[in-house]
Design a protein around this motif. Sequence first.
Motif, PDB file in Angstrom:
ATOM      1  N   ILE A  79       0.854  -1.190   0.000  1.00 45.92           N
ATOM      2  CA  ILE A  79       0.000   0.000   0.000  1.00 45.92           C
ATOM      3  C   ILE A  79       0.894   1.245   0.000  1.00 45.92           C
ATOM      4  O   ILE A  79       2.117   1.130   0.069  1.00 45.92           O
ATOM      5  N   TYR A  80       0.285   2.415  -0.099  1.00 44.20           N
ATOM      6  CA  TYR A  80       1.048   3.666  -0.054  1.00 44.20           C
ATOM      7  C   TYR A  80       0.776   4.379   1.268  1.00 44.20           C
ATOM      8  O   TYR A  80      -0.385   4.566   1.665  1.00 44.20           O
ATOM      9  N   ASP A  81       1.851   4.756   1.919  1.00 45.70           N
ATOM     10  CA  ASP A  81       1.708   5.532   3.153  1.00 45.70           C
ATOM     11  C   ASP A  81       2.988   6.312   3.368  1.00 45.70           C
ATOM     12  O   ASP A  81       3.932   6.194   2.580  1.00 45.70           O
ATOM     13  N   GLU A  82       3.038   7.067   4.455  1.00 49.23           N
ATOM     14  CA  GLU A  82       4.217   7.890   4.684  1.00 49.23           C
ATOM     15  C   GLU A  82       5.429   7.010   5.009  1.00 49.23           C
ATOM     16  O   GLU A  82       5.342   6.071   5.802  1.00 49.23           O
ATOM     17  N   ILE A  83       6.540   7.340   4.369  1.00 51.60           N
ATOM     18  CA  ILE A  83       7.795   6.622   4.565  1.00 51.60           C
ATOM     19  C   ILE A  83       8.688   7.489   5.434  1.00 51.60           C
ATOM     20  O   ILE A  83       8.874   8.672   5.133  1.00 51.60           O
ATOM     21  N   SER A  84       9.237   6.918   6.490  1.00 51.22           N
ATOM     22  CA  SER A  84      10.171   7.735   7.256  1.00 51.22           C
ATOM     23  C   SER A  84      11.617   7.376   6.922  1.00 51.22           C
ATOM     24  O   SER A  84      12.508   8.205   7.048  1.00 51.22           O
ATOM     25  N   GLN A  85      11.862   6.126   6.520  1.00 47.90           N
ATOM     26  CA  GLN A  85      13.239   5.720   6.236  1.00 47.90           C
ATOM     27  C   GLN A  85      13.252   4.586   5.216  1.00 47.90           C
ATOM     28  O   GLN A  85      12.222   3.978   4.921  1.00 47.90           O
ATOM     29  N   LEU A  86      14.443   4.278   4.745  1.00 49.58           N
ATOM     30  CA  LEU A  86      14.631   3.272   3.707  1.00 49.58           C
ATOM     31  C   LEU A  86      13.984   1.932   4.055  1.00 49.58           C
ATOM     32  O   LEU A  86      13.356   1.285   3.217  1.00 49.58           O
ATOM     33  N   ASN A  87      14.125   1.517   5.330  1.00 47.54           N
ATOM     34  CA  ASN A  87      13.651   0.190   5.718  1.00 47.54           C
ATOM     35  C   ASN A  87      12.132   0.048   5.707  1.00 47.54           C
ATOM     36  O   ASN A  87      11.622  -1.054   5.845  1.00 47.54           O
ATOM     37  N   ASP A  88      11.412   1.162   5.578  1.00 43.04           N
ATOM     38  CA  ASP A  88       9.954   1.069   5.454  1.00 43.04           C
ATOM     39  C   ASP A  88       9.561   0.467   4.106  1.00 43.04           C
ATOM     40  O   ASP A  88       8.454  -0.043   3.956  1.00 43.04           O
ATOM     41  N   LEU A  89      10.449   0.553   3.127  1.00 48.11           N
ATOM     42  CA  LEU A  89      10.121   0.087   1.770  1.00 48.11           C
ATOM     43  C   LEU A  89      10.057  -1.445   1.735  1.00 48.11           C
ATOM     44  O   LEU A  89      10.715  -2.122   2.526  1.00 48.11           O
ATOM     45  N   PRO A  90       9.285  -1.995   0.805  1.00 50.89           N
ATOM     46  CA  PRO A  90       9.017  -3.441   0.808  1.00 50.89           C
ATOM     47  C   PRO A  90      10.133  -4.263   0.161  1.00 50.89           C
ATOM     48  O   PRO A  90       9.906  -4.940  -0.847  1.00 50.89           O
ATOM     49  N   PHE A  91      11.322  -4.226   0.748  1.00 55.61           N
ATOM     50  CA  PHE A  91      12.448  -5.010   0.237  1.00 55.61           C
ATOM     51  C   PHE A  91      12.080  -6.492   0.169  1.00 55.61           C
ATOM     52  O   PHE A  91      11.657  -7.075   1.173  1.00 55.61           O
ATOM     53  N   GLY A  92      12.246  -7.081  -1.004  1.00 57.96           N
ATOM     54  CA  GLY A  92      12.039  -8.522  -1.131  1.00 57.96           C
ATOM     55  C   GLY A  92      10.585  -8.960  -1.172  1.00 57.96           C
ATOM     56  O   GLY A  92      10.299 -10.148  -1.069  1.00 57.96           O
ATOM     57  N   TRP A  93       9.673  -8.017  -1.313  1.00 54.84           N
ATOM     58  CA  TRP A  93       8.254  -8.373  -1.402  1.00 54.84           C
ATOM     59  C   TRP A  93       7.743  -8.182  -2.825  1.00 54.84           C
ATOM     60  O   TRP A  93       8.028  -7.173  -3.463  1.00 54.84           O
ATOM     61  N   GLY A  94       6.991  -9.148  -3.287  1.00 51.50           N
ATOM     62  CA  GLY A  94       6.313  -9.016  -4.559  1.00 51.50           C
ATOM     63  C   GLY A  94       4.851  -9.350  -4.360  1.00 51.50           C
ATOM     64  O   GLY A  94       4.361  -9.377  -3.226  1.00 51.50           O
ATOM     65  N   ASP A  95       4.156  -9.611  -5.441  1.00 55.75           N
ATOM     66  CA  ASP A  95       2.744  -9.952  -5.303  1.00 55.75           C
ATOM     67  C   ASP A  95       2.349 -10.878  -6.432  1.00 55.75           C
ATOM     68  O   ASP A  95       3.095 -11.069  -7.391  1.00 55.75           O
TER      69      ASP A  95
END
Lengths: 377, 287
Positions: free
Chosen positions: A37-53
């Motif tokens: 989903i899209y939401d506020e990101i505070s830092q790099l680790n919030d991003l979905p590393f290694g996740w797909g769909d």
Amino acid sequence: MASPAVIDVNGLAALIAALQQEGYRVIGPIQRDGAIIYDEISQLNDLPFGWGDEQEAGMYRVRRREDNAVFGYAVGPHSWKRFLHPSPVVLWRARRRGNEWMIEEPVEDSPRLAFLGVRSCDLHAIGVLDRVLHHGSYIDPIYAERRESAFVIVVQCAHFTPRTCFCASMGTGPKATQGFDLALTELVEPDAHRFVVEVGSARGAAILQQIPHRPAEPTDVTAAEHAIAQTAASMGRQLQTAGLPAALLANLEHPHWDKIAQRCLACGNCTMVCPTCFCFSVEDRHDLTGTVTERVRRLDVCFTTSFTYTAGKPLRQSIRSRYRQWLTHKLATWVEQFGTFGCVGCGRCITWCPVGIDLTIEAAAITGREQTTEGVV
Amino acid sequence: MPRRRRRPKLAVWKFASCDGCQLTLLDCEDELLLMSELFEIAYFLEASSAVVRGPYDLSLVEGSITTAEEVERIHAIRRQSRILVAMGACATAGGIQALRNFVDVEDMKRVVYASPEYVRTLEHSLPASAYVPVDYELPGCPPNKVQVLEFLTAFLQGRRPSIPTHSVCLDCKRQGIVCVMVAEGIPCLGPVTRTGCGALCPRYRRGCYGCFGPMESPNTESLSAWFLIRSGLAPQQLVPLYRSFNAAAPAFVEASQRYADPKSVQKAAESLGTHAFDQREPANGEA
């Protein structure tokens, strides 16, 4: 514009920090509640590393990827309209003092937003909203303010299978060529996880200057082009757009509308997830004493009976008429009204329909055109 | 608001119910004092034993009609009430106690009570509207206090209440809740259920139980077919899904009866042309 650059994962972290430094709230992808989903990101680790769909009509699952790609997923349930065209919004408030009404306009500190991970289809969807809410005769100030300040970072589509996507049919992707500040193409090589950065604006160039980067080698650019071309070649859906508006409008009484109506729940999910559906309703709310009134705007959809409630009853009483209105607006009358399709081929309405109704199949059935899609069962 | 010469007289009545709807009224804590100023609370035994005789401007009715005495009483209340509002799943749809509508009431009495001969009850538990004209219905088990307050506000101002009748889905999407059905394969009644709860269960990753009853145009046939094919539910599992607080709401009666007979499943699947459905996801929510 400047020639392409390359950043690594640390550069991506620096990009987020630089935007925050400039006063932007960075909105980007997060893996939460079984979806990206899209939401506020505070830092790099919030991003979905290694996740797909994995997506199909009426089905979405997040999946662990074998690599550590940050943007290795197709679009999820949220779109950027959530941030550009927010709902609900209090338009004004009125207070009764004696026999007078005092009108107050809520002073909203409109946030400066940076969108990280805008796909080409969604960039085109923002373009569709621009035409409706920003560039036409009636300018929506809430949209205009958010839109003008928004910093757009495109992520070119690569490294996933676009099962319910058909941007190639709509001419809206998978590669974005303009209308962004920066565009990233992710290259997921084990020893060289990096992003090719295209610069699309002066403020994009200025941000790039603040983060560690190097000029792109021809091999970087070729690898990026190749990754995007692979996405284009693996589109899960197709839609024949030539002559489509006329073909749909010539078939308003086609018996297939009844078949769709048997399945359609009129729940409104397709419309809510659509990145271009902009309809809203406006309602006055009062407190018990009637001394405070608020005018509230909230997203509405053409699948409810209240949407066409006029002179004592809803005009579109059957589900058939409501689905037909939605589909013909997206793929036919939108063109008359705004000069483009109201559909950008993102496939959200296909994935997020609880019963998997697929507009590419339905449009083909109604217009009697060939449907050649390997994703269709 | 123009000054009223007389405050409207409000009465709150209880029939076969758990009192939860009346508690929703009492739960309007911030507005309670104001309510008691704006209305003359003439009959509300859950709040006060002081009783003022009718007629009443507004009667809120909680509970379903289950005995001969209750039939007489709802008629008497109707005669004394300018506006009569059914509040909650029992008063609008018969409530959970309407489960007995699907079986022999004598059998059920024998199972539940030690001395069933003392129990005098009607065969069916029915909503107020089965016996008297009802001016407005506030659904939900229990109703939402925001909707209750909106109704009372509209009543005081003499306008139409603005209470939506669309699906729960819109409120999931407005809040950015990820669909539990599409993303996790959880059977959810949200698409056929009327909004009002604020999408409470999906917010906590549960399927909707249908507490607010059928939405304005419930297509239960299509949703049920999808549950069978994609969520891997057996036909007999669909029956209790639709038979809870709003079991006797006509759209849910139809939906549960459709699958009470297993032979009907094949027919429903055929009529929907389920060949168009993708059958590659048989798991029940398991990735």
